[in-house]
Write a protein that holds these residues in place. Structure first.
Motif, PDB file in Angstrom:
ATOM      1  N   LEU A  69       0.824  -1.207   0.000  1.00 35.87           N
ATOM      2  CA  LEU A  69       0.000   0.000   0.000  1.00 35.87           C
ATOM      3  C   LEU A  69       0.861   1.261   0.000  1.00 35.87           C
ATOM      4  O   LEU A  69       1.686   1.464   0.887  1.00 35.87           O
ATOM      5  N   GLU A  70       0.662   2.091  -1.024  1.00 33.09           N
ATOM      6  CA  GLU A  70       1.401   3.344  -1.163  1.00 33.09           C
ATOM      7  C   GLU A  70       0.488   4.566  -1.075  1.00 33.09           C
ATOM      8  O   GLU A  70       0.918   5.624  -0.653  1.00 33.09           O
ATOM      9  N   TRP A  71      -0.737   4.416  -1.519  1.00 36.56           N
ATOM     10  CA  TRP A  71      -1.655   5.549  -1.632  1.00 36.56           C
ATOM     11  C   TRP A  71      -2.971   5.169  -0.977  1.00 36.56           C
ATOM     12  O   TRP A  71      -3.545   4.121  -1.284  1.00 36.56           O
ATOM     13  N   LEU A  72      -3.458   6.020  -0.079  1.00 32.64           N
ATOM     14  CA  LEU A  72      -4.697   5.760   0.633  1.00 32.64           C
ATOM     15  C   LEU A  72      -5.584   6.992   0.554  1.00 32.64           C
ATOM     16  O   LEU A  72      -5.154   8.103   0.850  1.00 32.64           O
ATOM     17  N   ASP A  73      -6.817   6.781   0.137  1.00 35.28           N
ATOM     18  CA  ASP A  73      -7.819   7.841   0.013  1.00 35.28           C
ATOM     19  C   ASP A  73      -8.996   7.442   0.891  1.00 35.28           C
ATOM     20  O   ASP A  73      -9.668   6.449   0.617  1.00 35.28           O
ATOM     21  N   LEU A  94      -1.665  10.369   0.846  1.00 35.32           N
ATOM     22  CA  LEU A  94      -2.787  10.235   1.769  1.00 35.32           C
ATOM     23  C   LEU A  94      -3.766  11.370   1.531  1.00 35.32           C
ATOM     24  O   LEU A  94      -3.391  12.536   1.551  1.00 35.32           O
ATOM     25  N   LYS A  95      -5.006  10.988   1.279  1.00 39.27           N
ATOM     26  CA  LYS A  95      -6.076  11.968   1.101  1.00 39.27           C
ATOM     27  C   LYS A  95      -7.182  11.609   2.087  1.00 39.27           C
ATOM     28  O   LYS A  95      -7.637  10.472   2.129  1.00 39.27           O
ATOM     29  N   ILE A  96      -7.599  12.594   2.889  1.00 37.24           N
ATOM     30  CA  ILE A  96      -8.641  12.392   3.888  1.00 37.24           C
ATOM     31  C   ILE A  96      -9.698  13.454   3.698  1.00 37.24           C
ATOM     32  O   ILE A  96      -9.391  14.646   3.690  1.00 37.24           O
ATOM     33  N   SER A  97     -10.946  13.020   3.539  1.00 34.83           N
ATOM     34  CA  SER A  97     -12.029  13.998   3.402  1.00 34.83           C
ATOM     35  C   SER A  97     -13.301  13.494   4.083  1.00 34.83           C
ATOM     36  O   SER A  97     -13.587  12.295   4.074  1.00 34.83           O
ATOM     37  N   GLN A  98     -14.020  14.400   4.688  1.00 38.64           N
ATOM     38  CA  GLN A  98     -15.334  14.168   5.279  1.00 38.64           C
ATOM     39  C   GLN A  98     -15.349  13.043   6.317  1.00 38.64           C
ATOM     40  O   GLN A  98     -16.249  12.225   6.354  1.00 38.64           O
ATOM     41  N   VAL A  99     -14.324  12.998   7.154  1.00 37.65           N
ATOM     42  CA  VAL A  99     -14.240  11.978   8.199  1.00 37.65           C
ATOM     43  C   VAL A  99     -14.822  12.546   9.493  1.00 37.65           C
ATOM     44  O   VAL A  99     -14.400  13.600   9.960  1.00 37.65           O
ATOM     45  N   ARG A 100     -15.777  11.827  10.062  1.00 34.87           N
ATOM     46  CA  ARG A 100     -16.450  12.262  11.288  1.00 34.87           C
ATOM     47  C   ARG A 100     -15.539  12.122  12.501  1.00 34.87           C
ATOM     48  O   ARG A 100     -14.838  11.126  12.654  1.00 34.87           O
ATOM     49  N   GLY A 101     -15.554  13.125  13.343  1.00 32.60           N
ATOM     50  CA  GLY A 101     -14.859  13.048  14.621  1.00 32.60           C
ATOM     51  C   GLY A 101     -13.348  13.139  14.546  1.00 32.60           C
ATOM     52  O   GLY A 101     -12.674  12.816  15.514  1.00 32.60           O
ATOM     53  N   SER A 113       7.573   9.324   4.878  1.00 35.51           N
ATOM     54  CA  SER A 113       7.451   8.811   3.514  1.00 35.51           C
ATOM     55  C   SER A 113       6.393   9.557   2.700  1.00 35.51           C
ATOM     56  O   SER A 113       6.396   9.481   1.470  1.00 35.51           O
ATOM     57  N   LEU A 114       5.504  10.308   3.367  1.00 39.28           N
ATOM     58  CA  LEU A 114       4.435  11.005   2.652  1.00 39.28           C
ATOM     59  C   LEU A 114       4.987  12.084   1.724  1.00 39.28           C
ATOM     60  O   LEU A 114       5.783  12.918   2.137  1.00 39.28           O
ATOM     61  N   ARG A 115       4.555  12.041   0.483  1.00 42.03           N
ATOM     62  CA  ARG A 115       4.923  13.058  -0.507  1.00 42.03           C
ATOM     63  C   ARG A 115       3.717  13.898  -0.899  1.00 42.03           C
ATOM     64  O   ARG A 115       3.831  14.962  -1.437  1.00 42.03           O
ATOM     65  N   PHE A 116       2.511  13.337  -0.634  1.00 41.65           N
ATOM     66  CA  PHE A 116       1.274  14.031  -0.941  1.00 41.65           C
ATOM     67  C   PHE A 116       0.329  13.880   0.238  1.00 41.65           C
ATOM     68  O   PHE A 116       0.124  12.761   0.729  1.00 41.65           O
TER      69      PHE A 116
END
Length: 119
Positions: A69-73, A94-101, A113-116
């Motif tokens: 796993l390299e990319w997680l949305d 890593l992209k995170i959107s509309q996560v509750r709490g 290691s994150l580049r994005f």
């Protein structure tokens, strides 16, 4: 399979398992939307490099078991799914959107290691 009404009285269709409802974009990129994941899903997700999760809970340890796993949305769902990202050592995106709490992002501090990153 489970068919019935939801809490708001609307009918919901039969529930599929995550593997049968997964949408494969390429041989190593998959979208899983509104399904329940379990530790047993590791076997068919083991080759995934790009994973998109829509509004679902992920059991502790599952994400870190996906060695490629390299990319997680993460789109929606509970905040504990995002905290599991801390276990993923080789994520480059890593992209995170509309996560509750979600109120604490300190788990991102050691993610060299994150580049994005998109929040």
């Amino acid at each position: 399979m489970n068919t019935g009404s939801s809490d708001n009285g609307l009918m919901v269709g039969p529930r599929q398992n995550a593997q049968t409802s997964a949408l494969w974009r390429t041989s190593d990129a998959v979208v899983i939307d509104h399904q329940a994941l379990s530790a047993a899903d590791e076997s068919w997700l083991s080759g995934v490099r790009h994973l998109t999760l829509g509004a679902l809970d992920v059991p502790k340890g599952l994400l870190c078991s996906l060695r490629k796993l390299e990319w997680l949305d993460i789109r929606g769902g509970p905040g504990n799914t995002v905290v599991n990202v801390a276990e993923c050592s080789d994520l480059t995106g890593l992209k995170i959107s509309q996560v509750r709490g979600l109120s604490d992002l300190s788990f991102l501090a050691g993610k060299e290691s994150l580049r994005f990153l998109s929040l």
